[in-house]
Design a protein around this motif. Structure first.
Motif, short mmCIF file in Angstrom:
data_model
loop_
_atom_site.label_atom_id
_atom_site.label_comp_id
_atom_site.label_asym_id
_atom_site.label_seq_id
_atom_site.Cartn_x
_atom_site.Cartn_y
_atom_site.Cartn_z
N PHE A 1 0.15 -1.47 0.25
CA PHE A 1 -0.36 0.10 -0.40
C PHE A 1 0.47 1.52 -0.52
N PHE A 2 2.13 1.15 0.19
CA PHE A 2 2.64 2.60 -0.08
C PHE A 2 3.05 2.77 -1.57
N THR A 3 2.92 4.04 -2.07
CA THR A 3 3.25 3.91 -3.68
C THR A 3 3.25 6.11 -3.74
N THR A 4 4.22 6.21 -4.14
CA THR A 4 3.97 7.77 -4.64
C THR A 4 3.71 8.17 -5.58
N LYS A 5 2.62 7.28 -5.85
CA LYS A 5 1.59 8.00 -7.72
C LYS A 5 0.16 8.41 -7.13
N GLY A 6 0.17 8.33 -5.75
CA GLY A 6 -1.41 9.44 -5.33
C GLY A 6 -2.16 9.31 -5.68
N GLU A 7 -3.55 9.41 -6.21
CA GLU A 7 -4.39 8.59 -6.80
C GLU A 7 -4.54 7.40 -7.86
N ARG A 8 -3.52 7.57 -8.71
CA ARG A 8 -3.31 6.22 -9.89
C ARG A 8 -2.65 5.54 -9.57
N GLY A 9 -2.06 5.37 -8.42
CA GLY A 9 -1.39 3.77 -7.49
C GLY A 9 -2.29 3.62 -6.34
N ASN A 10 -1.76 2.53 -6.65
CA ASN A 10 -2.62 1.56 -5.63
C ASN A 10 -1.30 1.06 -4.63
N GLY A 11 -0.38 1.23 -4.41
CA GLY A 11 0.97 0.83 -3.34
C GLY A 11 1.10 -0.58 -3.27
N LEU A 12 0.35 -1.14 -4.62
CA LEU A 12 0.93 -3.02 -4.57
C LEU A 12 1.72 -3.64 -5.54
N GLY A 13 1.61 -2.86 -6.69
CA GLY A 13 2.96 -3.48 -7.65
C GLY A 13 4.03 -4.31 -7.05
N LEU A 14 4.48 -3.33 -6.30
CA LEU A 14 6.00 -3.48 -5.75
C LEU A 14 5.93 -4.52 -4.81
N SER A 15 4.93 -4.23 -3.72
CA SER A 15 4.98 -5.66 -2.94
C SER A 15 4.50 -6.83 -3.35
N ILE A 16 3.85 -7.08 -4.21
CA ILE A 16 3.84 -8.60 -4.74
C ILE A 16 4.19 -8.74 -5.97
N ALA A 17 5.06 -7.42 -6.86
CA ALA A 17 6.52 -8.40 -7.00
C ALA A 17 6.94 -9.06 -5.99
N ALA A 18 8.06 -8.38 -5.17
CA ALA A 18 8.34 -8.77 -3.96
C ALA A 18 8.33 -9.58 -3.60
N ASP A 19 6.62 -10.09 -3.28
CA ASP A 19 6.22 -11.09 -3.17
C ASP A 19 6.47 -12.80 -3.80
N ILE A 20 6.45 -12.01 -5.03
CA ILE A 20 6.55 -13.65 -6.19
C ILE A 20 7.74 -13.76 -6.45
N ILE A 21 8.53 -12.76 -5.64
CA ILE A 21 10.07 -13.22 -6.01
C ILE A 21 10.30 -13.75 -5.24
N GLN A 22 10.34 -13.63 -3.70
CA GLN A 22 10.38 -14.45 -2.67
C GLN A 22 9.38 -15.97 -3.01
N ARG A 23 8.97 -16.04 -3.51
CA ARG A 23 8.44 -17.16 -3.47
C ARG A 23 9.31 -18.30 -4.98
N HIS A 24 9.97 -17.30 -5.56
CA HIS A 24 10.18 -18.07 -6.50
C HIS A 24 11.66 -18.24 -5.90
N ARG A 25 12.01 -17.95 -4.44
CA ARG A 25 13.35 -18.33 -3.69
C ARG A 25 14.51 -17.81 -4.37
N GLY A 26 13.87 -16.35 -5.08
CA GLY A 26 14.75 -14.90 -5.37
C GLY A 26 15.03 -14.29 -4.53
N LYS A 27 15.80 -12.48 -5.14
CA LYS A 27 15.95 -11.67 -4.06
C LYS A 27 15.94 -10.15 -5.22
N ILE A 28 14.96 -9.02 -5.10
CA ILE A 28 14.75 -8.14 -5.68
C ILE A 28 15.18 -6.72 -5.09
N TYR A 29 16.79 -5.94 -5.96
CA TYR A 29 17.35 -4.82 -5.47
C TYR A 29 16.91 -3.61 -5.91
N VAL A 30 16.90 -2.47 -5.04
CA VAL A 30 16.52 -0.96 -6.16
C VAL A 30 17.90 -0.09 -5.23
#
Length: 735
Positions: free
Chosen positions: A546-575
């Motif tokens: 739910f953290f977003t910098t896009k205001g009303e255009r964002g829902n704050g779940l894109g990257l959190s879901i991405a991180a969750d998917i990568i973790q399920r694949h025993r991987g890591k994501i960095y920025v």
């Protein structure tokens, strides 16, 4: 094909009024929960309300007594009361794992998960299992658990997000009970608190009340400074949230303290106990954090209250004194502990309200996406029918005109139609998000996946960009990589999200780069842009739900879901990012250890298929085209436009194979297959469909279907599928 079964949360969120019903549920739940005045009432309300959503699942609340003894509470349907079910004697169960690691666990293969981590099964007949630790004052009180017995039911990321919010609300309610009991217990000396409670606080914002409380602390003896510091649990960078001081010379104190706060031991946040430091003390656990800064400002003592918020943030409330080495008295401690409770309550409530607001926004976004997905899915099915006709007619013309000037034009038409079919397939994969069985992983070529994502995003960074008068440069550098074991649709979603975020970060155009490489048995994927960049304090939070910098255009779940998917694949994501320069996201995935092969393919030449085929399709032009294609292959084809006509012709004419469309009025393809199998179980029945939701699961769950032919079709695919089934079921006929 029957609809896949989820937990009943989907029945609520997927309904037309889903968003409003969910908001109403949250409102009713919070009103009941926060009106409770004892622990048993909280548990009772929790079970009663969750049973409305998870009526077919097992709901448990685990209480971790003194971090030693586990007691399970369940709902007794006979009495309608919450009762203790059992006490765990084993120390190595999935319950212990969640509590000891303070980690949320979501698995749709309970037994395999336990085996992989060498955990005992706790004699639980579970298929799907979700456990969320319950934190109060930074300590693990217990956990909320929901599990499912039936393997065809499973829990989703939405369940995890929903129940995490519910768990936060329960923890907050329990903390309210603790604070209420504490005030009642200390009622004899309650008047001392009246001097620090903000007057008319209900008319102020949380920030204003925090400031008033900190200012009230300055009025106490020996106090010169009071400040609140906070950081993300997964990063070491602290930030100053609020501060007050009684001299202008202390204006830089809070900023100077930030550099030393990472030295505070993590164990302090687990215990939650206040720590007193004095300049004369040499063995204080916080000496390394404050000893270099506080004395420079004339502060020779401090009292630190560590805390945590919603399993995401760690915080410190620091009070700076100018006093003798004597620690604060019991009355002083009592006063500061009371203020500490109010401060952390305000911070938790603010975080909870914000989380709830963003969850509501997300649910509205899901409802819009559901409608868009249904429209796109229907359009894709219709386009597949059209492409089936174009490709079928073109293939027949190619054979008739193969040595004429028209051959090249026909090849171009067929290639364009195939590209269109591929684009529709990508659209269906994105819309359905269910390509393949959930949890089923197969070797995936990351380079092919990256190329697919580029093609999906191409309309946006080419045509849309041109319409806005901007330009994006795309640089694609695909190295030699090994396959990874993955759910292709999930990784595609992650990569597409990163590409879209990169384009969002370059509103005036820029350079988008995608690169793949292999290093130390890891496949690395880099997505970079030359956009606005991400501030350092924001980088710490971008993977939070739910953290977003896009205001009303964002829902704050894109990257959190991405991180969750990568973790399920025993991987890591960095920025890594520099403001006004750009950002780089890196995904690291383990190689699968399997070698991808192209299968045992052999070139086929057009030949005879001497089969008698009953073809059923309600679309006249599709039926005519496919019949003509099969007749050119040597088949004897009888056609029918609906199920009733098909049953009559099946009994009148002899046939070897039945091809039937899935979506037909009155009686669909599966229902027709059931009736045909009753007449003759030995006849193979194939489903023809342009819908993406039909896959091999249908073959496993429905014994009347022998194979599936997806639109748009070609002769070779049809031949291969028919021969596969006939060679298995009737070798004599095939030969």
């Amino acid at each position: 094909m029957s609809e896949k079964l989820f937990s009943s949360l989907s029945l609520l969120t997927d309904s037309v009024e889903g968003t409003n019903l969910l908001l109403e549920y949250f409102s009713d739940f919070s009103k009941r929960l926060y009106s409770a005045r004892d622990f048993k009432s909280i548990l009772q309300i929790c079970f009663e309300e969750l049973h409305k959503i998870y009526s077919n699942q097992h709901i448990e609340v685990i209480i971790w007594h003194n971090s030693k003894r586990l007691v399970k509470f369940v709902f007794d349907n006979k009495t309608g009361q919450v009762v203790p079910d059992e006490e765990f004697r084993k120390k190595n169960t999935i319950y212990n794992y969640v509590l000891e690691n303070r980690q949320i666990v979501l698995t749709n293969n309970y037994s395999t998960f336990c085996e992989n981590l060498n955990l005992e099964h706790a004699e639980l007949p579970a298929s799907a299992w979700l456990g969320i630790p319950m934190l109060v004052r930074g300590k693990v009180l217990g956990a909320l658990v929901v599990w499912e017995e039936k393997p065809e039911h499973y829990l989703r990321v939405q369940d995890k997000q929903f129940l995490t919010t519910i768990t936060d609300m329960i923890s907050f309610a329990i903390e309210n009970i603790y604070l209420y009991d504490y005030i009642v217990e200390k009622n004899g000396s309650y008047k001392v608190f009246e001097t620090v409670l903000p007057r008319g606080a209900s008319n102020y914002s949380a920030k204003s009340v925090l400031t008033q409380l900190l200012q009230a602390v300055l009025k106490q003896h020996y106090v010169s400074y009071s400040g609140i510091f906070i950081r993300n649990r997964f990063h070491q960078s602290w930030r100053l949230l609020n501060e007050t001081y009684n001299q202008d010379s202390l204006a830089r104190l809070g900023v100077d303290l930030l550099a030393g706060l990472p030295a505070i031991p993590e164990s302090l946040f687990s215990s939650g106990d206040p720590v007193y430091w004095h300049q004369q003390y040499t063995n204080s656990p916080v000496r390394a954090a404050v000893n270099e800064v506080l004395p420079r400002y004339g502060i020779n003592a401090s009292l630190l209250f560590p805390f945590s918020i919603n399993q995401t943030y760690l915080g410190i409330w620091l009070i700076g004194f100018r006093r003798e080495a004597t620690p604060p008295s019991e009355d002083e401690h009592q006063l500061y502990r009371f203020i500490y409770y109010i401060l952390t309550q305000l911070l938790e409530k603010k975080a909870l309200i914000e989380r709830k607001r963003k969850y509501e926004t997300y649910m509205k976004h899901l409802e819009r996406m559901k409608i868009a997905g249904e429209l796109a899915s229907g359009a894709a099915h219709h386009l597949n029918n059209i492409l089936s006709v174009i490709m079928g007619k073109t293939q027949m013309l190619q054979r008739r005109l193969q040595n004429t000037p028209y051959a090249r034009d026909l090849a171009l038409i067929l290639r364009a139609a195939e590209d269109g079919a591929t684009s529709i397939q990508r659209l269906q994969n994105v819309v359905s998000r269910n390509a393949g069985t959930p949890g089923k992983k197969e070797p995936v070529n990351i380079n092919e996946l990256v190329q697919e994502v580029v093609e999906i995003a191409r309309p946006r960074f080419e045509r849309e960009a041109q319409s806005r008068g901007i330009h994006y440069d795309l640089k694609l550098t695909l190295g030699r990589v090994q396959p990874v074991l993955a759910e292709a649709s999930s990784l595609r979603e992650v990569l597409l999200n990163l590409v879209n975020n990169a384009l969002d970060a370059m509103p005036e155009g820029g350079k988008l780069s995608l690169q793949t490489t292999c290093k130390d048995n890891k496949v690395l994927v880099f997505v970079s842009d030359t956009g606005t960049g991400i501030p350092e304090n924001v980088q710490e939070r971008i993977f939070e739900p739910f953290f977003t910098t896009k205001g009303e255009r964002g829902n704050g779940l894109g990257l959190s879901i991405a991180a969750d998917i990568i973790q399920r694949h025993r991987g890591k994501i960095y920025v890594d990012s520099i403001p006004n320069k750009g950002s780089i996201f890196m995904i690291e995935l383990p190689v699968s250890g399997r070698i991808q092969t192209g299968g045992n393919h052999r070139d086929r030449t057009p030949g005879s298929m001497p089969y008698k085929i009953l073809l059923v399709d309600d679309e006249g032009i599709v039926r005519e085209t496919l019949a003509e294609m099969l007749e050119e292959e040597g088949c004897e084809v009888t056609t029918a436009s609906n199920a009733e006509e098909a049953l009559l012709k099946f009994q009148k004419y002899q046939c070897d194979v039945i091809l039937t469309d899935l979506s037909m009025p009155s009686v669909n393809g599966i229902q027709l297959a059931e009736q045909l199998k009753q007449l003759n179980p030995a006849i193979p029945v194939f489903i023809i469909t342009g819908w993406n939701q039909i896959d091999q699961q249908l073959l496993a769950s429905n014994k009347v279907i022998d194979g599936i032919i997806k639109k748009p079709f070609n002769v070779e695919k049809i031949r291969a599928e028919i021969e596969r089934v006939l060679s298995r079921s009737n070798p004599i006929l095939h030969s």
